[in-house]
Design an enzyme around this catalytic site. Structure first.
Site, PDB file in Angstrom:
ATOM      1  N   HIS A 124    -108.559 -43.955  31.415  1.00  0.00           N
ATOM      2  CA  HIS A 124    -109.404 -43.857  30.218  1.00  0.00           C
ATOM      3  C   HIS A 124    -108.562 -43.746  28.939  1.00  0.00           C
ATOM      4  CE1 HIS A 124    -112.899 -42.586  32.841  1.00  0.00           C
ATOM      5  NE2 HIS A 124    -111.934 -42.018  33.542  1.00  0.00           N
ATOM      6  N   SER A 170     -95.183 -60.090   8.259  1.00  0.00           N
ATOM      7  CA  SER A 170     -96.358 -60.270   7.422  1.00  0.00           C
ATOM      8  C   SER A 170     -95.968 -61.067   6.193  1.00  0.00           C
ATOM      9  CB  SER A 170     -96.874 -58.888   7.022  1.00  0.00           C
ATOM     10  OG  SER A 170     -97.612 -58.941   5.829  1.00  0.00           O
TER      11      SER A 170
END
Lengths: 500, 500, 500, 500
Positions: free
Chosen positions: D163, D285
């Site tokens: 989880h 970027s």
């Protein structure tokens, strides 16, 4: 009054068929974990016996727990063990039952060295394995039924279609055996599933193994697996995988069935009128008195669509996860259970449809002389007899078709062929008789003797081959059943040795 | 013992949350037509009243039938009208009830001038319309809750991520309002659904209309539609379409929810540690004592996967059909009902999660100084102050980052910037103080004042705008509810005038 | 020799049709960013003008950049601006071009206050908006063509089918207008798309806004948007969303088209023989001389399947992401561009097919007397004339159908009706003449006068209504086109004022 | 300037990686039939040799045709045989070339006794078979690389997650080998594909066989198949099937890869900081100077989404068809070719990522003491030492965790354990030292010795087993390659004997 129709029906749908077509309109679905009770008990038995053999729990512990599990099993068979929605899942229900009944000093040991994460993967594999075997069984039955029908229709000539248009002649037997060949591949897929996933995940615990000295070979052996899974994380991260593989197989199988269904729907229209489904596989209308609809076949198509979508959901759940257990995968349980429940009956229904199918031979034969369906065979014969290059002969017959069409014929006429020959300046000798014979349905079929073709001999041979393959599939099935029975026997023996 | 965990939990999951996470493990689904009983009764009432007004049946006929329908309704509310699986569907069950109770001379008229084909399309539209309104309602609630949380966290600076990596600074409020904007689009989609499909299909009969002189405007009016469908074939050929459109909307909505869920799952890991879900939205492990798993959020992700697949099945059922009714479309009923049942609770669950979410401001702030997340703002400030072309400045700061990294810093250091400037031969005046200030989280956020940006003012303005939009959605909802209530009132008035 | 077939064809497929059917066999696809060049230039112009107006760059800067962008545009129109694969994407190609040509002191400023993240979202919205308008245009054309054909076939009676079986009578016009109604919904969906997504994402930058004092209203205005997106993160996290919505609309549209295609394929089989596609929309076989296959219609079905899958991929990319930009979404570009390229031509092809479709009225009429297709109308007439409860009359006619079948008839015979009446003990007066008239195709159609039904009047009215709706769609289209042209004009005016 | 980023990168992406990430932005796709040229030539050679051996064409015919085919092959290798879009497909292009070059008296015979329907099925099987073998090869490489990395990290302890939360301890080696086990299943799937579909469809002709006396065993033998398909209709009706099976396998493989990708993306966030991708597998970027994004891993996730959708389209094309060829299936060609082109490189890219992956052992170890990840092992030890029922001990430790949390610890403290013991009234003897040792990461791992667990011995054994399996896969691959080479050799021998 149970139905708004039916006075015009010769036979009425059976309960099985009614249920198949009514879908979930008037019937709900049971809780998913109902399907797992027997497998959860079996897995738990193997687990606690192993814990005892490894000295992790005592002989008395194992005796009490096994007794409790048998008690649940008996209650369940009597319909008296109901899953309590307050208790999350089947695992909690069973553990709680034992604890409440026999005390935490026994029941509290049941979950030693396992987690619900490996437990549910185990349960699902046991469940899916059983379903896989049942599906193989039902698929074999269907293929056999199709082959039987094929062998009864070896001489039934009919138009073969491409693009829904008349293409070349074939026989109904040839068409049926094409269905059998396709469906047989599904059996191999189930067998592939079995080889990939008949491995025991128990002992993976949360995903990351345990410090308890467990014996994974032993549990695997008592559960009929080919061996333990080699890594504790993988079967839990990829819990979606056996489910998805099964959904894929069902999708392929349903596609095969949907194409049979659609072909039968079309062949049984007023316009095609080549086959007729038995009344018990049709339904009527609430207002149209004449109606007998091939609903059973349409339902199969709907279920094919269903299978694709559920496969997609399963694949999506399996995408881009982090390692280890993720709760998302719980939903794979419902997806695959729904899918199995929806698809499995289709095999038996289709079997019934084919068994009872009325084949309208005369109508089929009548259509064998329409739409120039025999032109290609004429062309092939001219190429063979007259040594014309195929392409040249093709252009020639195209012209002849055009002229014949103007003449209002649906076969190539001698006159139009001559006209085309003259126009093209081609000099070959061909007679009216040849033109007729080369377009005679029975003669054409008889000449299509090549392997896989529609002549009686070719189809008979093909049916024989498929039957031999099927025999091997049946042996495989029997052998797997035996292996599972033996595993169950091992636990029974131990229970007996413990006087349970 | 209801659960195998929970001693470490501060609050326990509510019944609603437990059910949400337990899925169908210990709970089945009811028959699909149970969902249609009330709508089938309503539609039948409107239909028989119209038949009477058109003199197709008598005043006595309509009285008896309406009485019978009310009887069914009452029985059903008391849980005493059960669908009999022997009787195909809800339509047959209702007609049969009336016939058996009041005779075929009354009940036998109920189906005059209609067919189950148009009837079920009607029932489904009434059902889906009701669900659409409920979904709008629950979606508005969720957006309001998110906006409320957003307005409480205007000052909470946190790292903004792209590619899961630190990108530029933002606030938790800015992030939350991005969720609100996305989910608000779903409301517009439901409204679009309503405009496309709030049209009455009744009167289409089998697909091909009827010779009875029915009045379709009247039934439409009594059922709260915007008018009758303009062609009798279309709503039946395309019976799958409102279902598919709804499944698409739910898929989009669940995608939005799944991204919120995944973001919360990640932010609440031990490593990110930026938010914490309230204990009542988590579950424990059957073996790991420390575990508190964000299962509610994982279930939402599973349901997103589910929605995609069910949409796919619906689309597939709608592909390449022949005109008119085809039984394949019956399965669209189960697909969309399953989907609505699975997805609808997600909105309320997520609302609860967000309301009770603990935001760890200090940890968020701490991470605002890591991974050079402030470098771009430094770059922007240098461009603004020093008139360097952006691209040149970008290359400059890239070098500075590289040097700072070697220095072990996670912000651009003054020394490394100077080194880079020197290397590039760029001559600008910048001080240590400027370099620090330009990388100060609060100052950066305050400068991101542009429309849609994360500064307090910008987010506040944005929240205000969304709230105004929401007000319009609420008015729409209210108006639709009113229109439906009025339609129901019309039938009640007629019943009263008939002394029923 | 370009084709292996065709001598039997009256007209040959046009280049457009050939390309449609040849798919990508002998033709590749161009680079995706080729589709974005014009939009990237437009967006960049608006951006740099805004930067100048906000004093972020100088008047000289903007002049040089605009000049450079115009240069690229001109080169591109001449086929001389090619995307360099060494330069990642269209954005890098354009910026690099300006930098190399005019120096980094100008070109290096182009990317100030924006990121490729918001830039590509902008480009895609401009691209999708243009495609949406073109799709609306082509869809309107198709609906108009269908309505035209419908108005030419008002009197053409034909069997209506349900479950592929004869159900009740209809007209070809009624069927065609059912297609028009369905397709018209697609136009409303494109309009819905426009309302949701004609919002400007520029200024979102990386996802998290900027400290530059940009004016997002201004860029939005120069790009023809209804306003800026209200949150900088949302359009980037959900970059997949406008693409997915468009894919959904195309999936619905292709489903509509696929059902028309399948209906035409079936109606044009040798067996149905009710319509014939013009030769230019068919292809021949490489070996079967008679073959004329409805390939254009099959390709439409394939493209419907394609659209479902690509929609699925798009939805999957949008599931369970973390906030902010994720590279996964880059693939949404290819998915939607492929889908638009594949689907758009289908509208024009289908229009051609319908325009040139040959309707075989005699054959249609002939089949109107088969398969008891008129039995329901007889039943309705009896109910109306004789005051029998519908259900009772239905069972009566069911029996009559069964007896008539035994008599070898495909209509209810007077004798069999009498036999059934007697058997049921029903006493109504009905004559041979009535039984015949009630089953007369023309009389039946004339009596189906209700709204949405197949009588001439009803269909004419319905066609008129759809045409009025279409007029509104055309006005909408015109208005949107105008709004976009005005936005382009604004930039042109500024360029002129700058003497570019 | 080729890129807008990169000054902060230690290594730059290679051309392969750049292309992988740039997708189709700046690069188009070639015509689909380009992929089939070599296979179409091979198939045609086998076919005409068989025609000659069966006396259907002459020795001179076959010589001229083979010469012509070799000419095409040579031109194609030199890039000088281009598919002419005027000529529908590769089959027409090749036949036309021979006809134009050598006359219809030779070229016109090439298509004798076959149709494009069986020809394209053949070409696709040859193409897919080759791709399957290449995929097996690349998958073996990837598994080997993962195992190599696993064997280098046997001692690297790290948190195991369920989880997304800390669950129990594991090692990086254990995680890696879980990946290897999963991917190895994909190899078995490709092998299953091979067994199902390495059957020769040639001779099926249009779908319905031929009257020419062809020898299907012979062509099958010259093409490296395991034998001819047993029915002429099936491979053409189900042309979509090998494509769909392959798409499924790729979907499963991509799911496995996507989970590795997602796990690496998370482990390499600033917050987890447990691994770091080599710079050459990241991109920067356009505006953020610090950015190094794991784009290569995100692209893999996108491609997993792509594969699901394309699989869906393929399944949809295969649903509910009429028997025989349908043009819809032509689109299966593009779908599977796109999918193979998109997915295949992922294997090599991921291999590179794993080879160059930096593992941050210290950080991993540090996190092994957080979030009570060792509590379960403590619990297990207490159960083993003190004979407490597991469930009771679990509740005990849950309390201890709660108390420890209040103390601010992330491990169970001795004091809190004692407090819990006291509260529960449990009397066991346990020391501070034991509590510490039982929670010591290295000790825990060493005790997880069971099969499939994370201890060094267990993982080593597991790696060894997988390597043995892999050896068998490699042998299989070699054997298949040899069989294909021998088939090619047969044709070469005949060509030589004919002096070509």
């Amino acid at each position: 009054m149970d139905r708004l129709w039916g006075k015009a029906f010769k036979q009425h749908p059976t309960k099985e068929v009614i249920e198949f077509m009514a879908g979930r309109d008037v019937k709900g679905c049971k809780a998913a974990d109902e399907n797992l009770i027997e497998f959860d008990i079996w897995g738990t038995k193997a687990h606690v016996i192993m814990l005892w053999k490894q000295n992790i729990i005592s002989r008395e512990d194992v005796k009490v727990i096994l007794k409790g599990l048998n008690e649940i099993q008996n209650l369940w068979k009597l319909g008296r063990f109901n899953l309590d929605p307050e208790r999350e899942d089947v695992h909690t229900n069973i553990e709680s039952f034992i604890i409440e009944r026999y005390g935490i000093e026994y029941g509290g040991k049941i979950h030693t060295a396992r987690s619900r994460n490996d437990q549910v993967v185990l349960d699902m594999r046991l469940y899916l394995r059983e379903e896989a075997l049942q599906l193989v069984d039902a698929t074999i039955d269907l293929v056999e039924c199709i082959l039987e029908k094929a062998s009864e229709n070896l001489e039934v000539v009919m138009p073969g279609f491409t693009h829904h248009q008349h293409a070349m002649l074939t026989t109904f037997s040839h068409v049926l055996s094409s269905f059998a060949v396709a469906i047989k591949r599904d059996i191999l897929r189930y067998r592939g599933w079995y080889n990939l996933f008949n491995r025991c995940p128990l002992g993976g615990v949360s995903s990351y193994s345990t410090t308890f000295p467990i014996d994974r070979e032993l549990t695997s052996h008592m559960l009929g697996f080919d061996g333990p899974e080699p890594n504790s994380i993988d079967p839990i991260t990829n819990r979606w995988e056996p489910e998805t593989e099964m959904a894929f197989i069902l999708s392929m199988a349903m596609n095969h069935l949907s194409t049979i269904a659609q072909t039968l729907i079309l062949l049984s229209t007023t316009e095609f009128n080549m086959v007729e489904l038995a009344d018990q596989y049709k339904t009527g209308s609430s207002i149209m008195p004449q109606k007998k609809n091939p609903c059973s076949m349409e339902v199969i198509k709907a279920k094919a669509a269903l299978s694709h979508g559920l496969l997609m959901s399963l694949l999506s759940i399996g995408k881009s996860n982090m390692i280890g257990y993720n709760r998302d995968t719980q939903w794979t349980k419902y997806l695959i259970m729904d899918l199995v429940r929806e698809c499995k009956p289709s095999l038996h229904i289709l079997k019934g449809v084919i068994e009872t199918l009325q084949v309208k031979k005369e109508r089929m034969y009548e259509q064998c002389n329409r739409g120039f369906i025999t032109a290609t065979s004429l062309l092939e014969s001219i190429v063979q007899d007259c040594n014309l290059p195929f392409r040249e002969a093709k252009f020639l017959i195209e012209e002849a078709v055009r002229y014949s069409e103007i003449e209002g014929s649906e076969k190539v006429t001698f006159s139009s062929l001559r006209k085309a020959l003259k126009e093209k300046g081609i000099d070959i000798s061909i007679t009216q008789k040849q033109v007729d014979e080369y377009q005679d349905p029975m003669q054409i079929i008889n000449r299509k003797r090549t392997l896989g073709g529609p002549s009686q001999d070719a189809v008979s041979l093909s049916i024989q081959t498929i039957r031999e393959d099927l025999r091997r599939d049946k042996e495989w099935l029997e052998q797997k059943r035996k292996m599972i029975d033996e595993a169950k026997g091992r636990i029974k023996d131990i229970e007996e040795s413990l006087n349970i």
